[in-house]
Write an enzyme that holds these catalytic residues in place. Structure first.
Site, PDB file in Angstrom:
ATOM      1  N   SER A  29      -1.435  33.211  10.359  1.00 18.15           N
ATOM      2  CA  SER A  29      -2.697  33.935  10.164  1.00 18.15           C
ATOM      3  C   SER A  29      -2.737  35.161  11.071  1.00 18.15           C
ATOM      4  CB  SER A  29      -3.871  32.995  10.427  1.00 18.15           C
ATOM      5  OG  SER A  29      -5.084  33.580  10.008  1.00 18.15           O
ATOM      6  N   ASN A  30      -3.897  35.720  11.292  1.00 18.75           N
ATOM      7  CA  ASN A  30      -4.050  36.884  12.171  1.00 18.75           C
ATOM      8  C   ASN A  30      -5.378  36.808  12.910  1.00 18.75           C
ATOM      9  OD1 ASN A  30      -6.179  38.349  10.582  1.00 18.75           O
ATOM     10  ND2 ASN A  30      -4.570  38.237   9.020  1.00 18.75           N
TER      11      ASN A  30
END
Ligand code: C5P
Length: 223
Positions: A29-30
């Protein structure tokens, strides 16, 4: 009291990060918080729009007065966006969509046996580009988070993804952008640039909604 200048408009907004599963317990993810997209949703509701928010996993309360659809992966976000965008007047792509997903998601938890490990990734669809390529096409707004040459990269995305507007921010500057309470944006169209100075994201969102609506009205009824 604020004038309901967006009455009758349906806005579809994407927000937050996406999660790309590696196995049943892990993901890629980020750091997107979703704050900017949620602030835009609230700002549009405040001035009378009907808003559908397509949100990746964000630790935020769903904004009041709009429909929030929760998704995890880029493919799920893409599917919801393609279903909803043809009915929308305005589409705002604020989500930080993962560029790649796992080629194969393991069905069982991967065990810690190998000393090295390679993950094969494949490209995710570009949601905002696919929305702007629709024949029943909403007025389409993208975001560009850049660390250098902001205008050049933003204008490149504007034309490559065939957007009506792009809101660009310099995420290398301290105190703005990713995960921050504040933001500053430059909104580019093919022939204009409008600055929204550094302020808290809700204030920036209010100005952005006004700028989007003005450009949308100008396009719908050219003088
Ligand atoms: O190319 P880049 O990811 O920098 O473009 C950012 C813009 O494109 C944002 O508006 C983002 O929401 C959108 N985007 C998208 N789907 C992707 C990647 C980016 O809608 N797969």
């Amino acid at each position: 009291y604020r004038e309901k200048i967006l009455a009758g408009q349906h806005w579809v907004i994407t927000a937050g990060p996406t999660r790309e599963a590696i196995d049943p317990v892990r993901y890629i993810s980020n750091h997107s918080s979703g704050k900017m997209g949620y602030a835009i949703a609230r700002a549009a509701v405040n001035v009378g729009a009907r808003v559908t928010l397509i949100s990746g996993p964000a630790n935020l309360a769903p904004p009041q007065g709009c429909q929030t659809i929760q998704v995890n992966s880029a493919l799920e976000m893409h599917q919801q966006a393609m279903a909803l965008a043809p009915e929308a007047d305005i589409f705002v792509a604020c989500a930080a969509v993962a560029d790649y997903r796992l080629a194969d998601v393991a069905t069982q938890k991967i065990k810690k046996t190998a000393d090295e490990m390679v993950l094969n990734l494949v490209k995710n669809p570009d949601i905002v580009a696919d929305v702007s390529a629709l024949t029943e096409r909403p007025f389409t707004v993208g975001f560009a988070a850049e660390t250098q040459d902001v205008e050049q990269y933003a204008r490149g995305k504007l034309s490559r993804k065939k957007l009506d507007l792009i809101a660009a921010n310099d995420v290398s500057r301290a105190g703005q952008g990713f995960n921050s309470e504040n933001n500053a944006l430059t909104v580019f169209s093919a022939d204009s640039a409008t600055e929204i100075p550094l302020a808290d994201k809700q204030q920036v969102a209010g100005q952005l909604v006004t700028i989007i609506n003005q450009a949308y009205q100008a396009k719908s009824s050219p003088t």
